[in-house]
Design a protein around this motif. Structure first.
Motif, short mmCIF file in Angstrom:
data_model
loop_
_atom_site.label_atom_id
_atom_site.label_comp_id
_atom_site.label_asym_id
_atom_site.label_seq_id
_atom_site.Cartn_x
_atom_site.Cartn_y
_atom_site.Cartn_z
N SER A 158 -51.02 -23.37 -90.33
CA SER A 158 -51.24 -24.82 -90.29
C SER A 158 -50.22 -25.47 -89.38
O SER A 158 -49.03 -25.17 -89.42
N GLN B 211 -55.30 -24.53 -92.88
CA GLN B 211 -55.72 -23.28 -93.54
C GLN B 211 -56.40 -22.33 -92.55
O GLN B 211 -57.42 -21.70 -92.85
N ASN C 179 -58.08 -22.92 -89.86
CA ASN C 179 -59.24 -23.43 -89.11
C ASN C 179 -58.88 -24.66 -88.28
O ASN C 179 -58.10 -25.50 -88.72
N LEU C 180 -59.50 -24.78 -87.12
CA LEU C 180 -59.38 -26.02 -86.35
C LEU C 180 -60.01 -27.13 -87.17
O LEU C 180 -61.16 -27.02 -87.60
N LEU C 181 -59.26 -28.19 -87.40
CA LEU C 181 -59.69 -29.26 -88.30
C LEU C 181 -60.97 -29.94 -87.80
O LEU C 181 -61.04 -30.36 -86.65
N GLN C 182 -61.93 -30.04 -88.70
CA GLN C 182 -63.21 -30.65 -88.37
C GLN C 182 -63.88 -31.12 -89.65
O GLN C 182 -63.83 -30.43 -90.67
N GLY C 183 -64.49 -32.30 -89.60
CA GLY C 183 -65.26 -32.77 -90.75
C GLY C 183 -66.56 -33.30 -90.22
O GLY C 183 -67.30 -32.60 -89.54
N PRO D 75 -60.91 -35.03 -85.61
CA PRO D 75 -59.96 -36.12 -85.93
C PRO D 75 -59.84 -37.10 -84.77
O PRO D 75 -60.08 -36.75 -83.62
N TYR E 33 -49.93 -38.61 -91.61
CA TYR E 33 -50.44 -37.24 -91.47
C TYR E 33 -49.84 -36.33 -92.54
O TYR E 33 -50.53 -35.48 -93.10
N THR F 91 -51.46 -36.93 -95.81
CA THR F 91 -52.89 -36.64 -95.85
C THR F 91 -53.17 -35.14 -95.70
O THR F 91 -53.86 -34.57 -96.53
N ILE F 92 -52.66 -34.52 -94.64
CA ILE F 92 -52.98 -33.09 -94.49
C ILE F 92 -51.78 -32.17 -94.70
O ILE F 92 -51.96 -30.96 -94.72
N SER F 93 -50.60 -32.73 -94.86
CA SER F 93 -49.44 -31.91 -95.18
C SER F 93 -49.28 -30.71 -94.23
O SER F 93 -49.21 -29.56 -94.65
N PRO F 94 -49.22 -30.98 -92.91
CA PRO F 94 -49.12 -29.87 -91.96
C PRO F 94 -47.83 -29.07 -92.16
O PRO F 94 -46.82 -29.62 -92.59
N LYS F 95 -47.87 -27.78 -91.84
CA LYS F 95 -46.68 -26.94 -92.02
C LYS F 95 -45.67 -27.12 -90.88
O LYS F 95 -44.51 -26.77 -91.04
N GLN G 176 -63.73 -28.08 -94.74
CA GLN G 176 -64.34 -26.83 -94.29
C GLN G 176 -64.44 -25.81 -95.44
O GLN G 176 -64.17 -24.63 -95.29
N LEU H 239 -48.36 -27.62 -96.26
CA LEU H 239 -47.02 -27.39 -96.80
C LEU H 239 -47.07 -27.58 -98.31
O LEU H 239 -46.46 -26.84 -99.07
N MET I 47 -52.07 -38.57 -100.70
CA MET I 47 -52.71 -39.64 -99.93
C MET I 47 -52.62 -41.01 -100.58
O MET I 47 -52.88 -42.02 -99.93
N LEU J 131 -59.92 -41.17 -89.89
CA LEU J 131 -59.37 -40.81 -88.58
C LEU J 131 -58.60 -39.49 -88.63
O LEU J 131 -58.43 -38.84 -87.62
N THR J 132 -58.14 -39.12 -89.81
CA THR J 132 -57.30 -37.92 -89.90
C THR J 132 -58.11 -36.69 -90.28
O THR J 132 -58.07 -35.68 -89.58
N ILE J 133 -58.86 -36.73 -91.39
CA ILE J 133 -59.61 -35.52 -91.76
C ILE J 133 -61.11 -35.67 -91.61
O ILE J 133 -61.84 -34.71 -91.80
N SER J 134 -61.60 -36.86 -91.31
CA SER J 134 -63.02 -37.04 -91.05
C SER J 134 -63.90 -36.43 -92.15
O SER J 134 -64.77 -35.61 -91.90
#
Lengths: 291, 291
Positions: free
Chosen positions: A122, A139, A141-145, A149, A216, A219-223, B139, B146, B151, B218-221
């Motif tokens: 991540s 996790q 994967n390239l982030l996509q919904g 983003p 960020y 919301t996504i808690s990047p590593k 996904q 982390l 949120m 805008l962040t995780i769509s």
């Protein structure tokens, strides 16, 4: 041999390389119109007989594989590129497996596989330049919904001393509107690199960037967070951003990565300007492995 | 038979059910101290001979499977629960496979499998009650980096007519500080359900919630946004939130789900208050399938 394209608004970087991420040869081709640019791009890859191709494109793009317009550039104001079927054009010319994503998602992948986020599953890659954009690996994967983003446009609170109204045509004073290179120039009357020693410029810049990073993180808690792009070449911003992120979070996310080791948590790209093209090469590797 | 726990700050909902999501029996147990609450919880599941257990817990919790404190509740102010080894306690008592996550991530999973986001691989579940929290499936995976998302504490701009200072002990006027149930009560002097017909209350509430939704989009769509919790039982908020989200985005994410079909994009939970316990049951199913 694998192929990679980092398609930007001013130039296309096209490269060929190997599965370990080594770039063997690269060319830069001006982004004019599709009619002028694409034949050059295609002939580069034909010459090199690539087995698979990864594309990281400027956007907005359609990255939904179930969509009839998957692989198109969508609503860009750039003349000739709106609704351009980028992926289809390349597939019809090359007849090889091609994987398609955004420039910033692909840059995040490059830093994850060969750069500042190696060993993690991540990371978030934020670029601050003419515009502001971010991509992420979540996790693995390239982030996509619903779509990719659009993190460059998150809302930020206005600095109490800032009278600049913001230049985003959609939101005026969103992150991009307040913190991209043109915002710095319009606010202070000079370009960023001419303002290097003016502390208040970078304090204000960090004020906006830190707010976005907080959003960020929550919301996504990047590593790991990697900050690149022209504006971030002013390396004096990094300590200011780190400090303001800690102050904003105020101990709420009590993880040592943020409270103690933030110097290793918010970092410049290890690949410099090669994050995107390296990531695109890794996208080509991934599609080949899947086939 | 599968087991499920939705562990909240005031009560634990414990249930047994089947792999298709049917709940056969449930009990509510007060959240006192671990010494008083846990024996009751354990004896319920022992009685039913469950094969696997899913837990959605109030937080913050450690959901990093590589961490020595994985499955612990971490820094809660709730007496007796800080650093409580929730997962280990259940594993040592039951000797069955157990999967552990946050209450809100698990609620998102429940809505995805049996509720308002069926057929999708992505959704966000926001609860607005005593606090504000959100979880998401991205996904196909429960969102995690982390740590888990936080949120509920994203930054929001202050409404120009709002003089309430915010009640979040960490950030004062973050989303939770301005939009949770206690913020409504402190700002207007009455509880939300007593203010039902006061339009300005819900316009202001929507002003804050819409900003948070914009940040998430805008962040995780997310492919759908589900809004539950006590405050969202005031159904008059939904049209206000939808309208303000569209105004804030201002056409920037030109997807029909947002520009045309927003009534189906931002929705109440289809499972009502059962989103969490249903999701916990599905977590039990997932761990059994993995084993």
């Amino acid at each position: 041999m694998l192929g990679a394209i980092e398609a930007g608004g001013t130039k296309f970087v096209c490269a060929v390389g190997t599965e370990d991420g080594t770039i063997i040869e690269r060319v830069k081709i001006d982004t004019l119109t599709p009619e002028k640019t694409m034949p050059e791009v295609i002939s580069f890859f034909k010459k090199h007989h690539v087995k698979a191709l990864g594309i990281g494109s400027f956007g907005p793009v359609d990255i939904d594989k179930n969509s009839p317009t998957y692989g198109n550039i969508t609503s860009t104001p750039k003349p000739g590129w709106a609704n351009f079927p980028f992926l289809k054009t390349m597939e019809e010319a090359l007849h090889i497996p091609i994987e398609f994503n955004t420039d910033v998602n692909v840059a995040a992948l490059g830093e994850l596989t060969h750069g500042a986020a190696q060993g993690l599953d991540s990371c978030l890659y934020l670029t601050v330049g003419t515009g502001v954009g971010a991509g992420a690996v979540v996790q693995g994967n390239l982030l996509q919904g619903l779509s990719h983003p659009e993190m460059g446009h998150v809302l930020v609170k206005r600095h109490p001393e800032d009278t600049f109204e913001g230049f985003c045509p959609y939101h005026k004073d969103c992150l991009e509107g307040m913190a991209a290179g043109p915002a710095i120039e319009k606010r202070w009357g000079k370009k960023g690199h001419e303002l290097q020693h003016q502390q208040e410029v970078w304090e204000m810049e960090a004020f906006y960037l830190a707010q976005a990073l907080m959003q960020y993180i929550l919301t996504i808690s990047p590593k790991r967070i990697i900050m690149g792009g022209g504006v971030m070449k002013q390396a004096q911003i990094f300590p200011l951003v780190r400090k303001q992120v800690q102050e904003l979070l105020n101990g709420y996310v009590p993880l040592p990565q943020i409270t103690e080791q933030i110097d290793e948590y918010i970092v410049p790209p290890a690949l410099g300007d090669d994050a995107g093209i390296t990531g695109a090469l890794m996208l080509a590797k991934q599609i080949l492995e899947k086939e």
